[in-house]
Motif scaffolding. Structure first.
Motif, PDB file in Angstrom:
ATOM      1  N   UNK A   1      48.638  46.535  37.882  1.00  0.00           N
ATOM      2  CA  UNK A   1      48.982  47.929  38.583  1.00  0.00           C
ATOM      3  C   UNK A   1      47.521  48.598  38.782  1.00  0.00           C
ATOM      4  N   UNK A   2      46.344  48.534  38.024  1.00  0.00           N
ATOM      5  CA  UNK A   2      45.241  49.082  37.966  1.00  0.00           C
ATOM      6  C   UNK A   2      44.304  48.444  39.077  1.00  0.00           C
ATOM      7  N   UNK A   3      44.351  47.360  39.172  1.00  0.00           N
ATOM      8  CA  UNK A   3      43.242  46.690  40.234  1.00  0.00           C
ATOM      9  C   UNK A   3      44.137  46.391  41.606  1.00  0.00           C
ATOM     10  N   UNK A   4      45.382  46.256  41.471  1.00  0.00           N
ATOM     11  CA  UNK A   4      46.251  45.808  42.594  1.00  0.00           C
ATOM     12  C   UNK A   4      46.156  44.382  42.919  1.00  0.00           C
ATOM     13  N   UNK A   5      45.444  43.519  42.067  1.00  0.00           N
ATOM     14  CA  UNK A   5      45.319  41.968  42.312  1.00  0.00           C
ATOM     15  C   UNK A   5      46.280  41.428  41.716  1.00  0.00           C
ATOM     16  N   UNK A   6      46.689  40.187  42.306  1.00  0.00           N
ATOM     17  CA  UNK A   6      47.539  39.105  41.612  1.00  0.00           C
ATOM     18  C   UNK A   6      47.176  38.416  40.404  1.00  0.00           C
ATOM     19  N   UNK A   7      47.923  38.508  39.227  1.00  0.00           N
ATOM     20  CA  UNK A   7      47.442  37.954  37.925  1.00  0.00           C
ATOM     21  C   UNK A   7      48.571  36.885  37.513  1.00  0.00           C
ATOM     22  N   UNK A   8      48.361  35.848  37.189  1.00  0.00           N
ATOM     23  CA  UNK A   8      49.247  34.589  36.382  1.00  0.00           C
ATOM     24  C   UNK A   8      49.245  34.636  34.877  1.00  0.00           C
ATOM     25  N   UNK A   9      50.158  34.871  34.227  1.00  0.00           N
ATOM     26  CA  UNK A   9      50.132  34.946  32.835  1.00  0.00           C
ATOM     27  C   UNK A   9      51.201  33.854  32.316  1.00  0.00           C
TER      28      UNK A   9
END
Length: 720
Positions: A533-541
């Motif tokens: 939500x801060x960067x608007x980038x896709x993250x995988x966890x």
């Protein structure tokens, strides 16, 4: 709909019947009257079966679509009685108890309790509220609690005769007509049935080539027969009936198992299904949620920070504020000693053990349990739950102190963003995510004391009322797996069906249910894709270790002994749309097991993407997944509501085993049709060659032999 005679004419004017008729005419021309009459009886039996199925389906649709009643409408400044058929958008009508809505409308004055089971399949009535008298825009999705839908029944009405300015007052409950006819939600269902999405089955397409080849073959044999005997060899008229026999018997067997089909051609398509998408709530799991427990937050003045207390299943042992919030922050009402409202709200209110007084001072009067030291509460203002805000709020007055308390309830992400940062405990996200991993449905509560009078409260905006609230605790429910879901998923996987979850619930809850039912093998790793939500980038966890994954490709390339990847992907709705727009979702589609936080339009898009990879099924409860059920090659609704009719298949038995039964019978039907197809073509070519040979010797079989072959052997083989 056509009359019985019209339905008969429609059937006998089809291409298939014309082909059969020409074959029968040749029989009559060659004086094989007995054989021709027997084959004619078989063909007419098939025509009658098809005609009855279509006619009964059309009559059922007509009963659902047709509706007419008299009601009061405001025309030229005065109330007049009109027929519901004459309503147009913009009319204002009176809503009365027992009335069946014949249009979609917006409730503009008064409250109503609606029975929407005909559209959604939900047994519990739904409470509807009037549209607020403010400048906020109207949205069909966001304002569902303010809308009445065609086909639903009014269980109770409550006029609003006095208001603090939030609502329009009147001595009657009023509704503004929004959509009529096929523009209404019910009309759209009917339109989708009348004009279904065309689906081409390769078997049907190839039949055209087969008939062409057979036609050339018949012309060749005809020339040979004329040369040898001056007679006419015939192709069997039973071929189309034999092809449909497997399909028809499959539909019959499914009906005996309470699985109904409105499009018999989809039976053959279901037999080739390779991917089955499932909704979660009400499909894989039980309909309702069960109260699981609470986790109270306590602010420590010495540390100037908040901390979580021990999780407990006893709400009565918690802080008074949380007890009051659970008892009051909902939209439940009482109708004839039955609680009406959202199922989660009802379960929440039952857990509080408070009761509703039938003579409220403002909106509602809530009475504490007998023996409790807590005071009676009066709900002064209520802001209903809106999906766009992911929260709802109430302002309640404590009868003993006169103080105004504000309680806000919503998703734990929304309440964290809304609350004072000092009141958020350390490890808030970890605690909430862990509860979700364990299959919990987590709601967060925030509170503040409102420093205002009742007169000032009337003019305050919702954002101003909710501003500055402090987090006070979590309320947790659990949605339990249906007893036979794990067995059904196991049988589907054993039948080489890829099972996928497409749900509107949180990703961690969806992953928990997917593991619990066997959709995700226990030894497999699950990696969750979401948008930061801060960067608007896709993250995988990695959902187990909570560690970020920089590159998922090596994980997807690692395979187990069975040849399948040891890593499953899960994505949220935001990540799904992000990947779809970037063109990266398609390559990951068959590695993704759980699609979470999916809106109805996202479910449709996901279904359409999987349809490009193979024959795709969709199983849901016929609520917010109706569009996906209709879009899929094979949609099965576990509901007997009218909305389920838009799905090719529906089951009144709300068990996932219905999917297993559907695919078993469909595969059996397809195998039967293919066997009949091969047998009858072989039979036709064999009999033709037999005739040519007998023509050479100026001989032929008797009519009795032909009757035994056609009526007994060929027909009985096709049906069995």
């Amino acid at each position: 709909i056509p009359s019985w005679f019209g339905a008969f004419v429609r059937e006998v004017s089809s291409f298939v019947f014309l082909y059969q008729s020409l074959a029968l005419i040749v029989f009559m021309f060659d004086a094989y009257y007995k054989v021709g009459l027997v084959d004619l009886a078989v063909v007419l039996l098939a025509v009658a079966f098809s005609m009855v199925v279509k006619k009964l389906s059309e009559e059922r649709l007509k009963r659902m679509a047709e509706q007419s009643n008299q009601l009061m409408a405001l025309r030229d400044g005065s109330w007049v009685e009109v027929s519901s058929r004459d309503l147009v958008p913009g009319d204002v009508i009176r809503v009365t108890t027992g009335m069946q809505m014949s249009c979609d409308g917006i409730l503009i004055s008064g409250n109503a309790v609606m029975n929407e089971s005909s559209l959604t399949g939900e047994a519990l009535p739904i409470r509807k509220f009037p549209l607020r008298n403010d400048d906020s825009g109207f949205s069909k999705e966001a304002n569902k609690n303010n809308q009445l839908f065609a086909g639903t029944v009014v269980s109770q009405v409550q006029p609003v005769t006095s208001s603090n300015g939030d609502y329009l007052t009147d001595d009657h409950v009023l509704c503004l007509v929004n959509h009529t006819g096929t523009a209404s939600d019910k009309g759209k269902l009917v339109r989708k049935i009348l004009f279904p999405q065309p689906i081409s089955f390769v078997f049907d397409e190839q039949l055209k080539v087969v008939f062409t080849i057979l036609g050339i073959y018949v012309l060749f044999c005809l020339a040979m027969a004329i040369y040898f005997y001056q007679g006419s060899p015939t192709a069997t008229p039973l071929l189309p009936a034999g092809i449909l026999a497997g399909q028809s018997m499959a539909v019959f067997r499914l009906k005996r198992r309470q699985i109904y089909c409105v499009d018999p051609r989809r039976v053959m398509i279901a037999a080739k299904c390779r991917i089955m998408n499932f909704d979660k709530t009400g499909t894989l799991t039980n309909e309702g949620l069960e109260f699981y427990g609470v986790q109270r937050s306590r602010f420590v003045e010495e540390q100037n920070a908040a901390e979580f207390e021990q999780f407990t299943g006893d709400l009565g042992s918690c802080d008074e504020l949380l007890q009051i919030g659970v008892a009051s922050c909902h939209a439940v009402t009482d109708l004839g000693d039955q609680l009406i409202g959202n199922p989660v709200d009802i379960e929440q209110f039952k857990a509080s053990k408070w009761t509703l007084d039938k003579e409220p001072k403002f909106l509602d009067k809530i009475v504490p349990p007998q023996g409790s030291a807590l005071s009676v509460l009066h709900v002064a203002r209520r802001f209903e739950f809106v999906h766009a805000r992911a929260s709802m709020s109430v302002v309640v007055q404590d009868e003993s102190t006169g103080k105004l308390h504000v309680f806000v309830k919503g998703s734990f992400e929304r309440i964290k963003a809304l609350s004072n940062a000092r009141t958020i405990p350390a490890g808030y996200d970890t605690a909430c995510n862990q509860l979700a991993r364990e299959g919990g449905y987590v709601l967060a509560f925030a509170h503040k004391i409102l420093d205002a009078t009742l007169d000032q409260l009337r003019t305050m905006e919702q954002d101003d009322i909710e501003a500055g609230c402090g987090f006070i605790g979590l309320l947790v429910f659990k949605n339990m797996l249906k007893p036979d879901t794990a067995q059904a998923i196991s049988e589907l996987k054993g039948g080489s069906i890829r099972t996928v979850m497409v749900t509107g619930d949180t990703a961690l809850t969806g992953i928990f249910i997917a593991r619990q039912c066997g959709m995700v093998p226990p030894e497999n790793t699950v990696v969750l894709g979401d948008i930061d939500k801060k960067t608007g980038c896709l993250t995988w966890t990695n959902v187990d270790s909570d560690e970020p994954v920089a590159d998922i490709e090596p994980l997807l390339d690692t395979r187990g002994p069975d040849g399948f990847p040891l890593t499953e992907l899960a994505v949220t709705g935001a990540a799904f749309n992000y990947l779809d727009e970037a063109g990266q979702m398609a390559p990951l589609l068959l590695n993704t097991r759980v699609f979470a936080r999916m809106k109805p339009q996202d479910k449709v898009r996901c279904t359409q993407m999987t349809m490009k990879r193979g024959i795709t099924g969709m199983c849901g409860d016929g609520g917010n997944d109706t569009a996906a059920l209709r879009a899929a090659h094979v949609g099965i609704a576990l509901s007997d509501a009218e909305a389920a009719i838009v799905s090719p298949f529906s089951s009144s038995n709300r068990s996932v085993m219905s999917c297993v039964e559907l695919l078993i019978q469909s595969r059996a039907g397809l195998a039967t049709s293919f066997a009949n197809y091969r047998a009858l073509i072989l039979y036709g070519t064999t009999m033709t060659m037999h005739k040519i040979i007998t023509f050479w010797f100026s001989n032929s079989l008797s009519d009795t032999i032909w009757i035994i072959i056609d009526a007994l052997i060929a027909t009985s083989m096709a049906i069995s």
